[in-house]
Motif scaffolding. Sequence first.
Motif, PDB file in Angstrom:
ATOM      1  N   LEU A 199       9.676  -6.602  -8.894  1.00 35.79           N
ATOM      2  CA  LEU A 199       8.255  -6.276  -8.746  1.00 35.79           C
ATOM      3  C   LEU A 199       7.579  -7.182  -7.723  1.00 35.79           C
ATOM      4  CD1 LEU A 199       7.301  -5.706 -12.506  1.00 35.79           C
ATOM      5  CD2 LEU A 199       7.804  -3.982 -10.755  1.00 35.79           C
ATOM      6  N   ARG A 200       7.976  -8.474  -7.699  1.00 36.23           N
ATOM      7  CA  ARG A 200       7.360  -9.406  -6.756  1.00 36.23           C
ATOM      8  C   ARG A 200       7.677  -8.995  -5.316  1.00 36.23           C
ATOM      9  NH1 ARG A 200       9.337 -13.638  -8.913  1.00 36.23           N
ATOM     10  NH2 ARG A 200      10.753 -14.589  -7.417  1.00 36.23           N
ATOM     11  N   PHE A 201       8.918  -8.641  -5.058  1.00 38.36           N
ATOM     12  CA  PHE A 201       9.340  -8.234  -3.717  1.00 38.36           C
ATOM     13  C   PHE A 201       8.616  -6.964  -3.281  1.00 38.36           C
ATOM     14  CE2 PHE A 201      12.097  -5.908  -0.819  1.00 38.36           C
ATOM     15  CZ  PHE A 201      12.449  -6.882   0.111  1.00 38.36           C
ATOM     16  N   ILE A 202       8.561  -5.991  -4.173  1.00 40.59           N
ATOM     17  CA  ILE A 202       7.915  -4.714  -3.838  1.00 40.59           C
ATOM     18  C   ILE A 202       6.423  -4.918  -3.596  1.00 40.59           C
ATOM     19  CG2 ILE A 202       7.324  -2.430  -4.734  1.00 40.59           C
ATOM     20  CD1 ILE A 202       9.996  -2.542  -6.298  1.00 40.59           C
ATOM     21  N   GLY A 203       5.759  -5.648  -4.498  1.00 42.31           N
ATOM     22  CA  GLY A 203       4.318  -5.817  -4.386  1.00 42.31           C
ATOM     23  C   GLY A 203       3.910  -6.613  -3.169  1.00 42.31           C
ATOM     24  N   ALA A 204       4.617  -7.728  -2.905  1.00 43.62           N
ATOM     25  CA  ALA A 204       4.247  -8.576  -1.770  1.00 43.62           C
ATOM     26  C   ALA A 204       4.418  -7.837  -0.451  1.00 43.62           C
ATOM     27  CB  ALA A 204       5.084  -9.854  -1.776  1.00 43.62           C
ATOM     28  N   ASN A 205       5.512  -7.095  -0.320  1.00 43.55           N
ATOM     29  CA  ASN A 205       5.753  -6.405   0.944  1.00 43.55           C
ATOM     30  C   ASN A 205       4.933  -5.135   1.088  1.00 43.55           C
ATOM     31  OD1 ASN A 205       7.636  -8.147   2.335  1.00 43.55           O
ATOM     32  ND2 ASN A 205       9.068  -7.684   0.692  1.00 43.55           N
ATOM     33  N   LEU A 206       4.564  -4.512  -0.025  1.00 50.89           N
ATOM     34  CA  LEU A 206       3.612  -3.401   0.061  1.00 50.89           C
ATOM     35  C   LEU A 206       2.247  -3.903   0.521  1.00 50.89           C
ATOM     36  CD1 LEU A 206       4.369  -1.140  -3.044  1.00 50.89           C
ATOM     37  CD2 LEU A 206       4.647  -0.562  -0.621  1.00 50.89           C
ATOM     38  N   GLY A 207       1.882  -5.121   0.076  1.00 49.10           N
ATOM     39  CA  GLY A 207       0.625  -5.702   0.541  1.00 49.10           C
ATOM     40  C   GLY A 207       0.625  -5.918   2.044  1.00 49.10           C
ATOM     41  N   LEU A 208       1.758  -6.382   2.584  1.00 50.21           N
ATOM     42  CA  LEU A 208       1.876  -6.567   4.029  1.00 50.21           C
ATOM     43  C   LEU A 208       1.766  -5.230   4.750  1.00 50.21           C
ATOM     44  CD1 LEU A 208       2.572  -8.137   6.611  1.00 50.21           C
ATOM     45  CD2 LEU A 208       4.994  -7.878   6.004  1.00 50.21           C
ATOM     46  N   LEU A 209       2.469  -4.216   4.239  1.00 46.28           N
ATOM     47  CA  LEU A 209       2.395  -2.890   4.853  1.00 46.28           C
ATOM     48  C   LEU A 209       0.976  -2.335   4.786  1.00 46.28           C
ATOM     49  CD1 LEU A 209       5.707  -1.271   3.527  1.00 46.28           C
ATOM     50  CD2 LEU A 209       5.200  -1.957   5.880  1.00 46.28           C
ATOM     51  N   GLY A 210       0.299  -2.579   3.653  1.00 48.57           N
ATOM     52  CA  GLY A 210      -1.062  -2.078   3.501  1.00 48.57           C
ATOM     53  C   GLY A 210      -2.024  -2.717   4.493  1.00 48.57           C
ATOM     54  N   THR A 211      -1.844  -4.027   4.737  1.00 43.25           N
ATOM     55  CA  THR A 211      -2.699  -4.712   5.697  1.00 43.25           C
ATOM     56  C   THR A 211      -2.464  -4.188   7.106  1.00 43.25           C
ATOM     57  OG1 THR A 211      -2.616  -6.687   4.311  1.00 43.25           O
ATOM     58  CG2 THR A 211      -3.385  -6.971   6.558  1.00 43.25           C
ATOM     59  N   THR A 212      -1.194  -3.991   7.449  1.00 48.46           N
ATOM     60  CA  THR A 212      -0.866  -3.429   8.762  1.00 48.46           C
ATOM     61  C   THR A 212      -1.435  -2.024   8.903  1.00 48.46           C
ATOM     62  OG1 THR A 212       1.191  -4.715   8.739  1.00 48.46           O
ATOM     63  CG2 THR A 212       1.041  -2.928  10.345  1.00 48.46           C
ATOM     64  N   ALA A 213      -1.304  -1.233   7.828  1.00 43.39           N
ATOM     65  CA  ALA A 213      -1.818   0.136   7.852  1.00 43.39           C
ATOM     66  C   ALA A 213      -3.333   0.167   7.975  1.00 43.39           C
ATOM     67  CB  ALA A 213      -1.374   0.877   6.592  1.00 43.39           C
ATOM     68  N   ALA A 214      -4.005  -0.831   7.396  1.00 42.99           N
ATOM     69  CA  ALA A 214      -5.466  -0.854   7.457  1.00 42.99           C
ATOM     70  C   ALA A 214      -5.952  -0.975   8.900  1.00 42.99           C
ATOM     71  CB  ALA A 214      -6.005  -2.014   6.620  1.00 42.99           C
ATOM     72  N   ASP A 215      -5.295  -1.832   9.694  1.00 44.26           N
ATOM     73  CA  ASP A 215      -5.676  -1.957  11.102  1.00 44.26           C
ATOM     74  C   ASP A 215      -5.404  -0.665  11.867  1.00 44.26           C
ATOM     75  OD1 ASP A 215      -6.681  -4.598  11.150  1.00 44.26           O
ATOM     76  OD2 ASP A 215      -4.650  -5.401  11.143  1.00 44.26           O
ATOM     77  N   ALA A 216      -4.256  -0.045  11.588  1.00 42.89           N
ATOM     78  CA  ALA A 216      -3.924   1.209  12.265  1.00 42.89           C
ATOM     79  C   ALA A 216      -4.897   2.315  11.870  1.00 42.89           C
ATOM     80  CB  ALA A 216      -2.490   1.619  11.930  1.00 42.89           C
ATOM     81  N   GLU A 217      -5.262   2.344  10.587  1.00 44.56           N
ATOM     82  CA  GLU A 217      -6.197   3.345  10.089  1.00 44.56           C
ATOM     83  C   GLU A 217      -7.554   3.221  10.778  1.00 44.56           C
ATOM     84  OE1 GLU A 217      -8.518   4.422   5.894  1.00 44.56           O
ATOM     85  OE2 GLU A 217      -6.892   2.951   5.902  1.00 44.56           O
ATOM     86  N   GLU A 218      -8.051   2.004  10.916  1.00 45.72           N
ATOM     87  CA  GLU A 218      -9.355   1.809  11.557  1.00 45.72           C
ATOM     88  C   GLU A 218      -9.317   2.149  13.038  1.00 45.72           C
ATOM     89  OE1 GLU A 218     -11.236  -1.516   8.510  1.00 45.72           O
ATOM     90  OE2 GLU A 218     -10.675  -2.127  10.527  1.00 45.72           O
ATOM     91  N   ALA A 219      -8.201   1.822  13.690  1.00 47.77           N
ATOM     92  CA  ALA A 219      -8.082   2.156  15.108  1.00 47.77           C
ATOM     93  C   ALA A 219      -8.057   3.673  15.312  1.00 47.77           C
ATOM     94  CB  ALA A 219      -6.810   1.534  15.681  1.00 47.77           C
TER      95      ALA A 219
END
Length: 477
Positions: free
Chosen positions: A439-459
């Motif tokens: 769960l720690r691995f999945i959650g931490a790396n999903l958070g990273l993907l979500g942050t990256t996606a947030a910048d792409a989404e706004e652009a």
Amino acid sequence: MAATDYRDLSFWFDSLAGSGRDALMPRPGLTGDQRTDVCIIGGGLTGLWTAYYLKRANPELAITVVEKHIAGFGASGRNGGWCSALFPTSTSGLRRAYGDEAAIAMRRTMIDTVDEVGRVVAAEGIDCDYVKGGTVTFARGDVQLASARAEVEAAKAFGPDEPELVTAGEASEPSSDRRAALGRALRATRAAAASFDPSCARLQPAKLVRGLADVVERMGVVIAEQTEVVEWAPRRVLCEGPSGQVLVHCDTVVIATEGYGAQLPGVKRRILPLYSLMIATEPLPAELWDELGIEHGTTFSDYRHLLVYGQRTADDRFAFGGRGARYHWGSSITPGHDRSAAVFAHLERALVDLFPAAAGAEVTHRWGGPLGVPRDWHASASYNPRTGVAFAGGYVGDGLSTTNLAGRTLADLIGGHDSELTGLPWVNHLSPRWEPEPLRFIGANLGLLGTTAADAEEALTGRPSLAARVLGPLTGH
């Protein structure tokens, strides 16, 4: 590890050794069982500031700092060099959790901490390139501009010395040298506006941590390097020294390991090691810096979600870093994780995207390392007088100044002194533990993907990111 290898840890270490100021030779390790009043685990800024303020309060106190490698080996010698008033949990987040008075007290104390570091380095003669020039955070595009306006408006509730927002139009008619430089920076970055926070100093972190180690050693603190902690318990620390196992008996144990605590018994899931990486360019001509509007002492960032941060070094380089490295299974920490070709390439692109005039500048250094992230992204300084165990950390990358506050706070707590510092809302805060794998691995790396996606989404959409709105409460904002 050979002493010469320590130069590879960061540009900061390499420049120290290359200038002849510090050969980075390890101090002697512990070779026999011993008794001390305070045993501090970790020779970074948290441990050294704690030793410094404990010794100032009580010069007779016997203190031993135990370090696996050399002083400053971890984040203390590899970070971005921002001595800022930033705290991992935003002031608005603290306000929601603790109320106005506590949140404002924390913010005011963090602002004073920037100056306290300046006072100490001046008083102790630590030459670490400390220049208080503030932070410029660029708003590039309408979405970032809206974020900047909201942040600056919210900050008005917390008193003076808070960020101000300057638009490109306002900066075109400068009323001061700083406003003129800001206007040049806005043109260089093609930004619509920027916030300016005066409460930040640029410094060379390896010079600070290594200089502070020399200071506390002169005060009588024992720094035992090349000595690994195997396990600890109240009033005892078991180490592996150069000659074998050594037992340290003490009244107080201080845990000051930050991200490396994930490998330490008794800490482990309390901290998640998340990697941040950096690059440094060759020295650039003064006329280019004048064109860019980045003066000595000024740090910079922008309002993207996948954090970037930079400074103009004392020798006129860009030192530029950011997140983007993934979390490694089982909170693994190895030298191989310090470098990621993909993240370094991202940082080079991000630097040129922010400052197009930097295109063509040679990147001379690439490095990284783990920072410590608690489950609720809330740093803490705690002490249990019953067990004699103290802890400080969980800075999420905002530790260069917060470590100083931690040292002063732990000194008061251990000394039994009630003070304004011991009443701050982070004192004795207990974060929940991180989940077990996977769960720690999945959650931490999903958070990273979500942050990256947030910048792409706004652009793509030109609107505030839904992904960022979901992630905000999980990161203390």
